[in-house]
Design a protein around this motif. Structure first.
Motif, PDB file in Angstrom:
ATOM      1  N   VAL A 149     -92.119 -47.365   5.828  1.00 52.34           N
ATOM      2  CA  VAL A 149     -91.422 -48.029   4.540  1.00 52.34           C
ATOM      3  C   VAL A 149     -91.531 -48.807   3.488  1.00 52.34           C
ATOM      4  CG1 VAL A 149     -89.215 -47.157   5.947  1.00 52.34           C
ATOM      5  CG2 VAL A 149     -90.163 -49.488   6.280  1.00 52.34           C
ATOM      6  N   MET A 165     -85.514 -43.711  10.534  1.00 50.88           N
ATOM      7  CA  MET A 165     -85.142 -44.404   9.908  1.00 50.88           C
ATOM      8  C   MET A 165     -84.132 -44.432   8.747  1.00 50.88           C
ATOM      9  SD  MET A 165     -88.071 -46.337   9.909  1.00 50.88           S
ATOM     10  CE  MET A 165     -87.824 -46.436  11.668  1.00 50.88           C
ATOM     11  N   SER A 204     -89.533 -34.859   4.911  1.00 49.45           N
ATOM     12  CA  SER A 204     -88.933 -34.396   6.810  1.00 49.45           C
ATOM     13  C   SER A 204     -89.311 -33.248   6.892  1.00 49.45           C
ATOM     14  CB  SER A 204     -87.590 -34.348   6.816  1.00 49.45           C
ATOM     15  OG  SER A 204     -87.502 -34.349   8.180  1.00 49.45           O
ATOM     16  N   ARG A 236     -97.221 -41.580   7.643  1.00 49.10           N
ATOM     17  CA  ARG A 236     -95.770 -42.499   7.141  1.00 49.10           C
ATOM     18  C   ARG A 236     -95.342 -43.841   7.771  1.00 49.10           C
ATOM     19  NH1 ARG A 236     -91.597 -38.058   7.575  1.00 49.10           N
ATOM     20  NH2 ARG A 236     -90.956 -38.771   5.390  1.00 49.10           N
ATOM     21  N   ALA A 278     -88.003 -43.645   4.842  1.00 48.43           N
ATOM     22  CA  ALA A 278     -88.766 -43.235   5.275  1.00 48.43           C
ATOM     23  C   ALA A 278     -89.782 -43.343   3.766  1.00 48.43           C
ATOM     24  CB  ALA A 278     -88.694 -41.986   6.550  1.00 48.43           C
ATOM     25  N   TYR A 295     -93.375 -51.535  14.737  1.00 44.31           N
ATOM     26  CA  TYR A 295     -92.671 -50.316  15.739  1.00 44.31           C
ATOM     27  C   TYR A 295     -92.540 -50.462  17.227  1.00 44.31           C
ATOM     28  CZ  TYR A 295     -90.315 -45.365  16.665  1.00 44.31           C
ATOM     29  OH  TYR A 295     -89.831 -44.182  17.064  1.00 44.31           O
ATOM     30  N   PHE A 343     -88.282 -38.608  12.013  1.00 50.26           N
ATOM     31  CA  PHE A 343     -88.243 -39.713  11.597  1.00 50.26           C
ATOM     32  C   PHE A 343     -87.665 -40.390   9.818  1.00 50.26           C
ATOM     33  CE2 PHE A 343     -91.313 -43.025   9.006  1.00 50.26           C
ATOM     34  CZ  PHE A 343     -91.609 -44.146   9.974  1.00 50.26           C
ATOM     35  N   THR A 344     -87.250 -39.678   9.158  1.00 54.01           N
ATOM     36  CA  THR A 344     -86.742 -39.588   8.470  1.00 54.01           C
ATOM     37  C   THR A 344     -85.148 -39.974   9.041  1.00 54.01           C
ATOM     38  OG1 THR A 344     -87.909 -37.608   7.171  1.00 54.01           O
ATOM     39  CG2 THR A 344     -85.471 -38.772   6.147  1.00 54.01           C
TER      40      THR A 344
END
Length: 244
Positions: free
Chosen positions: A142, A98, A170, A140, A105, A237, A94-95
């Motif tokens: 932003v 983004m 992460s 999680r 993230a 998303y 995910f880190t």
């Protein structure tokens, strides 16, 4: 000595060795420009014949991962220039996902605990029912706004911290620090209404559309398995697949 799988159903020894060398390069154990051990030393390391070692090196030379230099030895080339890039692909965290969108993230909440595998988790993680499992739950997003709730399960090993503070960055980078590179994945996606747990963690109402990604991820040629359920706020998303 590195132990190889010599069973009847196993891949050829040279292929296993080539994969193990790729893994060392991917982890940065052998960096660009490094001279790898001599063939005779690799024979001792893997307990195989010189012919097998040469076949493994030949494969990696073809892929532009290694280069032989006469009278000097065999050296590691830049992995980003490999002809066989599928060996250096990995499941996007995910880190990183983004970051590719120009966003950073953040983890707003993390909880970790030990549980016993029920029949469902045992089947997903390929372990026996009742074995110890680490459950990691995180919110999680932003810009300090959470829009995804992760529930991650892995077979527990003492190398993993049970301190939630260690999982605010992460998770795949944490795994990488333990020598684990997640490079195989199976997943499906579906839409649903949120459960009470999701409602409480993402602060949404009961009618908010939720996108659920369920994945089983692993590291090739190892017994590492991860099972994760990802709950995204549908309006926050979008999931992209790039076939290029």
């Amino acid at each position: 000595m590195v132990k190889l799988n010599k069973g009847k159903e196993a891949s050829p020894l040279y292929a296993q060795i080539a994969e193990e060398i790729r893994h060392r390069i991917e982890l940065g154990m052998w960096k660009t420009g490094d001279k790898i051990p001599a063939e005779v030393d690799l024979c001792d390391m893997y307990n195989v014949s010189r012919i097998t070692i040469r076949k493994a090196i030949d494969q990696l030379v073809v892929e532009n991962l290694l280069q032989r230099e006469r009278a000097k030895g065999t050296f590691v080339l830049d992995p980003s220039k490999s002809k066989n890039q599928e060996h250096f692909t990995y499941v996007r965290s995910f880190t990183k996902e983004m970051a590719e969108m120009g966003k950073r993230a953040v983890t707003l909440k993390a909880e970790v605990k030990l549980i016993s595998a029920n029949s469902f988790l045992a089947s997903k993680l390929k372990i026996a029912e009742g074995e110890r499992v680490m459950e990691l739950n995180r919110v999680r997003g932003v810009n300090n706004k959470g829009f995804v709730y992760f529930k991650t399960y892995i077979p527990y090993d003492d190398v993993y911290s049970l301190n939630a503070d260690d999982y605010y960055e992460s998770f795949y980078e944490v795994l990488k620090s333990k020598g684990i590179i997640v490079n195989e994945i199976t997943e499906y996606i579906e839409a649903a209404r949120p459960t009470q747990e999701v409602i409480e963690n993402l602060n949404v109402d009961e009618n908010e559309p939720i996108l659920i990604r369920v994945r089983v991820a692993s590291q090739k040629n190892t017994d590492f398995v991860e099972y994760t359920e990802c709950y995204y706020i549908g309006s926050e998303y979008r999931y992209y697949i790039d076939f290029t």
